[in-house]
Design a protein around this motif. Structure first.
Motif, PDB file in Angstrom:
ATOM      1  N   THR A 147     103.818  22.279  82.994  1.00  0.00           N
ATOM      2  CA  THR A 147     104.129  23.483  82.213  1.00  0.00           C
ATOM      3  C   THR A 147     105.446  24.093  82.663  1.00  0.00           C
ATOM      4  O   THR A 147     106.146  24.736  81.883  1.00  0.00           O
ATOM      5  CB  THR A 147     103.013  24.535  82.333  1.00  0.00           C
ATOM      6  N   ASN A 202     103.169  26.159  77.490  1.00  0.00           N
ATOM      7  CA  ASN A 202     102.003  26.821  78.059  1.00  0.00           C
ATOM      8  C   ASN A 202     100.804  26.848  77.119  1.00  0.00           C
ATOM      9  O   ASN A 202      99.713  27.246  77.525  1.00  0.00           O
ATOM     10  CB  ASN A 202     102.361  28.259  78.459  1.00  0.00           C
ATOM     11  N   SER A 203     100.999  26.421  75.858  1.00  0.00           N
ATOM     12  CA  SER A 203      99.876  26.370  74.922  1.00  0.00           C
ATOM     13  C   SER A 203      99.158  25.024  74.967  1.00  0.00           C
ATOM     14  O   SER A 203      98.160  24.844  74.274  1.00  0.00           O
ATOM     15  CB  SER A 203     100.375  26.623  73.487  1.00  0.00           C
ATOM     16  N   LEU A 230      95.519  21.709  72.297  1.00  0.00           N
ATOM     17  CA  LEU A 230      95.893  23.080  72.613  1.00  0.00           C
ATOM     18  C   LEU A 230      94.785  23.780  73.403  1.00  0.00           C
ATOM     19  O   LEU A 230      93.623  23.372  73.370  1.00  0.00           O
ATOM     20  CB  LEU A 230      96.184  23.866  71.331  1.00  0.00           C
ATOM     21  N   ASN A 231      95.183  24.823  74.116  1.00  0.00           N
ATOM     22  CA  ASN A 231      94.211  25.585  74.897  1.00  0.00           C
ATOM     23  C   ASN A 231      93.166  26.213  73.991  1.00  0.00           C
ATOM     24  O   ASN A 231      93.476  26.767  72.939  1.00  0.00           O
ATOM     25  CB  ASN A 231      94.906  26.694  75.689  1.00  0.00           C
ATOM     26  N   SER A 257     103.011  32.637  75.925  1.00  0.00           N
ATOM     27  CA  SER A 257     101.730  32.397  75.261  1.00  0.00           C
ATOM     28  C   SER A 257     100.695  33.376  75.799  1.00  0.00           C
ATOM     29  O   SER A 257     100.806  33.884  76.919  1.00  0.00           O
ATOM     30  CB  SER A 257     101.246  30.957  75.466  1.00  0.00           C
ATOM     31  N   ASP A 259      96.364  33.559  75.839  1.00  0.00           N
ATOM     32  CA  ASP A 259      95.055  32.976  75.546  1.00  0.00           C
ATOM     33  C   ASP A 259      93.980  34.021  75.790  1.00  0.00           C
ATOM     34  O   ASP A 259      93.937  34.641  76.868  1.00  0.00           O
ATOM     35  CB  ASP A 259      94.773  31.769  76.452  1.00  0.00           C
ATOM     36  N   ASN A 272      94.650  31.780  70.678  1.00  0.00           N
ATOM     37  CA  ASN A 272      95.817  31.385  71.460  1.00  0.00           C
ATOM     38  C   ASN A 272      97.057  31.663  70.620  1.00  0.00           C
ATOM     39  O   ASN A 272      97.156  31.219  69.473  1.00  0.00           O
ATOM     40  CB  ASN A 272      95.752  29.908  71.833  1.00  0.00           C
ATOM     41  N   TYR A 273      98.001  32.405  71.197  1.00  0.00           N
ATOM     42  CA  TYR A 273      99.270  32.681  70.518  1.00  0.00           C
ATOM     43  C   TYR A 273     100.415  32.166  71.382  1.00  0.00           C
ATOM     44  O   TYR A 273     100.477  32.451  72.587  1.00  0.00           O
ATOM     45  CB  TYR A 273      99.452  34.173  70.277  1.00  0.00           C
ATOM     46  N   GLY A 274     101.313  31.390  70.780  1.00  0.00           N
ATOM     47  CA  GLY A 274     102.468  30.866  71.487  1.00  0.00           C
ATOM     48  C   GLY A 274     103.752  31.221  70.764  1.00  0.00           C
ATOM     49  O   GLY A 274     103.816  31.239  69.524  1.00  0.00           O
ATOM     50  N   LYS A 309      96.413  29.977  67.117  1.00  0.00           N
ATOM     51  CA  LYS A 309      95.153  29.272  66.893  1.00  0.00           C
ATOM     52  C   LYS A 309      94.023  30.230  67.234  1.00  0.00           C
ATOM     53  O   LYS A 309      93.956  30.771  68.337  1.00  0.00           O
ATOM     54  CB  LYS A 309      95.048  28.024  67.776  1.00  0.00           C
TER      55      LYS A 309
END
Length: 804
Positions: A147, A202-203, A230-231, A257, A259, A272-274, A309
């Motif tokens: 990462t 990081n996602s 993805l996470n 990102s 989570d 999850n937002y990146g 996501k």
């Protein structure tokens, strides 16, 4: 082995407490059992089971499967300690005394209790990435070392064994660009080069390399599938993770990102937002011998990507699970391209082209999944529906500064893309016995792709003698390409002592048609059988041999068949070929994995027999002798083979490393100019990623890679290499991580080439490989992991690639 660790344990490594028991066992036994949660009674998959001798040396061990079961075979007479470990639970220790009896022993249900103190967070990313070899794939669990290796997926991929990403963002697996890119096991409508730029590093939870997929998977992709997972956090209670990072090269780039998840009772919500935002610059120059011209260019891409996501899992009861998620991707790019051509002999007018391109892509994916578990363990049926839509637009303005009134060189383009993908799957799994399993499935895929170009550009007018007499506006263009694919598959697997076998077949009906300006210009329809076979032999816990075979197909990607201009420079224009046919590949692999005292070794070799091979075609532009057209064409059959080796090794308590080496040989055939060419290329690559533990919470990283020279139809690219250094510091009792990296410290990672076809030239192109990075991550919340697994599928159509 001093230490046997699983991917899950590496990812969630924390100190656990111990309990002691004593059981008498017979000689040369097979010890087995089932590991469950003491409160919920749910099975615990991938728990580590370690068998130690009285001297504390690791004798044997293993991991629990997805249903919590484990086995340790051939335990001789003696005294042992069995340790069972899993993140978030107290360690369980059992003293085992093997006597002269000879029957097997079942430990039965083993209950693990949750750690109730000193547990500040659960979703902890491991310090170093790990590689797990499964029957049909390699899984790279992304650690902090990767990462911090880059801001987006493209930069991470160059650190993954067997994977390469060129300066244009085109990805290849085992030296071949015919690879499918998936996100969470699903295809996307975004081109691979754009997709890798849009996903923040990081996602990403893990990356799966599926080099020889079984009949259960869609057969597209000669070199296989790369699945980006993805996470998705599903820990009990409220949990979260925030990541930020800044990269500084010639320009600055930001990635971040967030989570979040909340699970209570039967519901689990996750999000999850990146974000990726910043500029990247590419500079280059080339010299063309035959007209004594120098080409120079400078491209600046100002990209902004938002990836969200979110979804929920509803655990109706012990036998029924309903899940829904959506992925929303918003991508914007402002591209400024400056290209110059200086004709040193003065026989042509010099060119100075400036183009400004505004790109927008909005992708929405919606996935609904229902799974019913029957009473027998592993017996289930699953229905999944997936819909994805991408709306894209491109507004481009081309200006020739030395000839601003020429309507051929000065014009505006508006290009609109609309792509829809609907997939429905029904999968049934029936464990016929403890050692055999039957899997059946049906799938329907409908893909609709539209592309339109409105332009102010003019074309030349010729008289009957071929003389230019003027120009006229080019017509607007609309292109539509649709596919319908229906398939059914069956696989059967069986374990026989040291042997594991899997046989499968996939039957597929395929229909495609292309329409240009309301006129059908291409159609294709066929029925095909895709068989697969896997045989694995485990002579001991430390050795594994595997042989596999599958039949694959490479269907042309949309960019490869789209006749509308995709990109253009003063000397090169890229277009697709609507008549391109699929290519079929018979792929065979042999792999060997060896566990050694302080790590593991993996060796593999593969052979591909390819029919109707799809290759690049480089043609002279019929409208301008000084330009070339880059497109695609089918050529004769050819073969390819390669060898790979990788290792994970702990040199000392403070030093571990991941290493990989690969060499590929292939014959490439295609059309360049008016000639049909054939080239043989042997290329090799090497990577090593070192991690040094200075003190408990501080680590250093040293990464080096070398990519050998390549001979292609158009270019003979020269070798390149780079070296990165980095550091990571854990803060706030392990909840925070501060990371720093300096990439390509000697500024040696650039693309240099020579070519003779269709014109002799040489040059080099350099992106922002040399850059500094600083990042910070912080985790919060607590609760043990209860993630549900989801099946993974492969994608649609080949990626296109181009040289600019």
């Amino acid at each position: 082995m001093k230490k046997i660790i699983t991917p899950i344990f590496i990812l969630f490594s924390i100190c656990l407490l111990a309990k002691d028991f004593k059981i008498s066992l017979p000689k040369n036994v097979k010890i087995k059992g089932k590991i469950i949660d003491a409160v919920t009674r749910d099975p615990i998959p991938y728990a580590t089971v370690i068998l130690k001798t009285e001297t504390s040396d690791n004798f044997s061990g293993g991991i629990s499967d997805e249903l919590g079961y484990f086995e340790i075979k051939k335990v001789p007479e003696g005294n042992y300690l069995v340790e069972i470990q899993f993140i978030g639970y107290e360690k369980l220790s059992l003293e085992v005394e093997v006597t002269s009896n000879s029957s097997d022993f079942d430990l039965g249900i083993i209950e693990l209790e949750e750690v109730t103190e000193n547990l500040q967070e659960v979703e902890i990313r491991a310090e170093t990435s790990t590689v797990v070899q499964k029957i049909d794939r390699k899984v790279i669990n992304i650690g902090k070392d990767l990462t911090s290796a880059g801001a987006n997926a493209a930069e991470i991929m160059n650190n993954i064994q067997s994977v390469s990403v060129d300066n244009d963002g085109n990805i290849s697996l085992r030296g071949n660009s015919n690879v499918r890119i998936l996100v969470d096991g699903r295809p996307t409508n975004i081109s691979p080069s754009q997709l890798l730029q849009q996903i923040p590093s990081n996602s990403i939870k893990s990356i799966e390399l599926i080099t020889n997929p079984s009949a259960k998977y869609n057969p597209e992709g000669m070199s296989g599938i790369i699945n980006i997972v993805l996470n998705k956090n599903s820990n009990l209670g409220f949990n979260g993770n925030i990541n930020t990072g800044v990269t500084k090269g010639l320009n600055s780039r930001f990635n971040g990102s967030l989570d979040l998840n909340y699970r209570a009772g039967k519901l689990n919500f996750f999000a999850n937002y990146g974000l990726y935002d910043g500029k990247s610059e590419t500079r280059g120059q080339a010299n063309r011998v035959e007209n004594n011209s120098d080409l120079g260019f400078n491209w600046v891409d100002d990209n902004a990507s938002h990836l969200l996501k979110t979804g929920l899992d509803y655990y109706v009861n012990d036998n029924n699970i309903l899940s829904f998620y959506t992925v929303q991707n918003i991508f914007n790019s402002d591209v400024t391209r400056s290209s110059t051509v200086d004709y040193l002999n003065g026989d042509f007018q010099n060119l100075d082209q400036l183009s400004v391109v505004d790109l927008e892509n909005n992708t929405q994916t919606y996935n609904l999944n229902y799974k019913h578990n029957f009473n027998e363990k592993g017996h289930h049926i699953e229905l999944e529906a997936n819909f994805s839509n991408t709306d894209g637009s491109e507004i481009a303005v081309f200006k020739e500064l030395n000839n601003p009134t020429n309507p051929i060189l000065n014009y505006e383009d508006e290009i609109v893309n609309d792509r829809n993908n609907v997939t429905v799957n029904l999968d049934y799994v029936n464990p016929l016995s403890e050692k055999s399993k039957l899997e059946l499935g049906l799938e329907s895929r409908t893909i609709e792709m539209e592309n339109g170009r409105n332009t102010t550009q003019h074309g030349l007018i010729y008289d009957d003698d071929g003389n230019i007499i003027g120009t006229e506006p080019l017509d607007d263009t609309k292109y539509q390409y649709d596919r319908e694919i229906y398939s059914a598959y069956a696989t059967f697997s069986r374990k026989m002592e040291k042997w594991t076998m899997q046989l499968g077949a996939r039957f597929e009906s395929y229909n495609a048609e292309a329409i240009l300006n309301q006129e059908k210009i291409f159609e294709d329809e066929y029925l095909t059988l895709y068989p697969s076979a896997f045989v694995t032999y485990n002579p001991s816990d430390k050795n594994q041999f595997q042989v596999s075979y599958s039949r694959r197909v490479d269907r042309p990607g949309f960019n490869q068949v789209n006749p509308i201009r995709q990109w253009s420079t003063p000397q090169v224009t890229s277009v697709g070929n609507p008549s391109l046919r699929p290519q079929f590949t018979n792929s065979m692999e042999f792999n060997y994995t060896r566990k050694i005292k302080n790590g593991s070794l993996t060796f593999g070799t593969f052979v591909r027999i390819i029919n109707d091979n799809i290759n690049r075609a480089i043609l002279k532009d019929p409208l301008d002798d000084n330009k070339v057209l880059v497109t695609y064409a089918n050529s004769e059959n050819n073969n390819a083979f390669g060898f790979e080796a990788s290792a994970n090794y702990n040199f000392a308590k403070w030093w571990d490393a991941n290493m990989s080496f690969d060499v590929y040989d292939k014959i490439e055939k295609g059309v360049v100019g008016t000639s049909e060419l054939e080239v043989q290329n042997t290329a090799w690559n090497f990577r090593i990623n070192n991690n040094f533990k200075v003190v408990k919470n501080f680590r250093l990283q040293w990464f080096t890679m070398y990519r050998g020279a390549n001979q292609g139809l158009q270019f003979e690219s020269k070798s390149m290499w780079k070296m990165d250094v980095g550091a990571r510091l854990n803060l706030f009792q392990g909840k925070g991580t501060l990371s720093a990296r300096y990439s390509d410290i000697f500024n040696t990672m650039f693309f240099a080439f020579d070519t003779k076809n269709p014109y002799q030239s040489s040059g080099q192109f350099r992106g922002e490989s040399q850059a500094a990075y600083m990042g910070f991550s912080y985790r919060f919340g607590k609760g043990k992991n209860k993630a549900r697994s989801r099946k993974k599928r492969n994608g649609e159509g080949r990626q296109g690639s181009g040289f600019m």
